[in-house]
Design a protein around this motif. Structure first.
Motif, mmCIF file in Angstrom:
data_model
loop_
_atom_site.group_PDB
_atom_site.id
_atom_site.type_symbol
_atom_site.label_atom_id
_atom_site.label_comp_id
_atom_site.label_asym_id
_atom_site.label_seq_id
_atom_site.Cartn_x
_atom_site.Cartn_y
_atom_site.Cartn_z
ATOM 1 N N PRO A 49 93.454 -5.627 11.981
ATOM 2 C CA PRO A 49 94.028 -5.308 13.310
ATOM 3 C C PRO A 49 95.062 -5.042 13.660
ATOM 4 N N CYS A 50 95.073 -3.750 14.539
ATOM 5 C CA CYS A 50 96.879 -3.115 15.516
ATOM 6 C C CYS A 50 96.303 -4.016 16.831
ATOM 7 N N CYS A 51 94.791 -3.775 17.110
ATOM 8 C CA CYS A 51 94.315 -3.647 18.678
ATOM 9 C C CYS A 51 92.863 -4.764 18.826
ATOM 10 N N PHE A 52 93.132 -4.981 20.190
ATOM 11 C CA PHE A 52 91.309 -5.465 19.836
ATOM 12 C C PHE A 52 91.471 -4.827 21.501
ATOM 13 N N VAL A 53 89.530 -4.407 21.313
ATOM 14 C CA VAL A 53 88.776 -3.443 22.040
ATOM 15 C C VAL A 53 87.945 -4.540 23.112
ATOM 16 N N ALA A 54 88.085 -4.749 23.888
ATOM 17 C CA ALA A 54 87.730 -5.953 24.694
ATOM 18 C C ALA A 54 86.408 -5.589 25.394
ATOM 19 N N ASP A 55 86.744 -4.677 25.939
ATOM 20 C CA ASP A 55 85.484 -3.814 26.568
ATOM 21 C C ASP A 55 85.320 -2.344 26.470
ATOM 22 N N CYS A 56 84.492 -1.778 26.186
ATOM 23 C CA CYS A 56 84.203 -0.760 26.301
ATOM 24 C C CYS A 56 83.532 0.383 27.899
ATOM 25 N N SER A 57 83.315 -0.607 28.969
ATOM 26 C CA SER A 57 82.686 0.155 29.719
ATOM 27 C C SER A 57 83.810 0.276 30.868
ATOM 28 N N ALA A 58 85.323 -0.291 30.928
ATOM 29 C CA ALA A 58 86.578 0.003 31.683
ATOM 30 C C ALA A 58 87.064 1.090 31.099
ATOM 31 N N PHE A 86 88.757 -1.631 28.614
ATOM 32 C CA PHE A 86 90.011 -3.356 28.415
ATOM 33 C C PHE A 86 90.565 -3.141 27.016
ATOM 34 N N VAL A 87 91.492 -3.398 26.426
ATOM 35 C CA VAL A 87 92.186 -3.350 24.993
ATOM 36 C C VAL A 87 93.503 -4.489 25.225
ATOM 37 N N VAL A 88 93.187 -4.647 24.397
ATOM 38 C CA VAL A 88 94.310 -5.886 23.553
ATOM 39 C C VAL A 88 95.145 -5.557 22.980
#
Length: 234
Positions: free
Chosen positions: A178-187, A189-191
């Motif tokens: 992975p190059c990033c991580f989508v922690a929450d789709c409602s906001a 919020f991406v790490v």
């Protein structure tokens, strides 16, 4: 679920040498290479990296002594009046020797003492390694190497790298890191960051491990994050 993040410690020491004989010795060792792997039997130094001469301006200058400066030789040009090295420690050494170092703008007397002792240990080891190394050059003594140091700077850090995702990204086919991580789709919020191994895949190192590539890795992670945000919002 929040869990403790495992991290790795490391440290490095930048050193600027000015003695013409020492500079010539160092440049001969590196030749046209930038990185010089070393065989350190004590497990302190992993590699030496040759830096541009102007890096010395960012280091802490050594106090001036009353000793006469060494005479210049005809073999040393004005462009080679200084050699700047960065000595990177091994992870094993840093794990045991950097435990008490704190990254703070208000260091205590104890913090400064830890930094001083670590710096002295690294300086000693670098000078011993340079003194033993040879490549058809004249012998340079340990004392000559130490007295040639005009500036130095210690740096230490902790770092971690994300290895697995708890929820795969839309574009990830489980074969790519992975190059990033989508922690929450409602906001959403991406790490994002260069601690994702996928952000370094374009520049693998010679030993097969992912190699940090600075701004490029951060940019690649940010670009992937932008695509993920666009996907979520579409």
């Amino acid at each position: 679920r929040v869990r403790k993040i495992q991290h790795t410690r490391n440290c490095c020491l930048g050193l600027a040498f000015r003695d013409p004989a020492v500079v010539e010795h160092i440049l001969e060792l590196f030749q046209k290479h930038t990185v010089l792997p070393v065989k350190d039997e004590q497990g302190v130094i992993e590699e030496l990296v040759l830096q541009p001469n102007n890096m010395a301006h960012h280091m802490d200058r050594e106090p001036q002594s009353n000793k006469p400066k060494p005479a210049t030789t005809e073999t040393t040009t004005t462009n080679n009046t200084m050699a700047v090295l960065v000595a990177k420690s091994t992870e094993k050494f840093a794990e045991t020797q950097c435990q008490h170092l704190r990254a703070t703008h208000r260091p205590t007397a104890e913090d400064l003492e830890h930094q001083r002792l670590l710096t002295e240990r690294l300086v000693k080891q670098v000078c011993q390694l340079l003194g033993k190394a040879s490549n058809n050059t004249k012998v340079v003594s340990f004392q000559q190497l130490q007295e040639s140091i005009v500036a130095k700077k210690l740096n230490y850090w902790k770092y971690a790298q994300i290895q697995l995702q708890t929820q795969p990204n839309h574009n990830n086919n489980n074969k790519q890191q992975p190059c990033c991580f989508v922690a929450d789709c409602s906001a959403p919020f991406v790490v994002v960051g260069d601690y994702f191994p996928g952000s370094h895949q374009a520049q693998p190192s010679s030993n097969g491990k992912d190699k940090a590539c600075g701004f490029t890795a951060v940019f690649r992670s940010g670009e992937e994050a932008a695509k993920e945000v666009a996907r979520v919002l579409s």
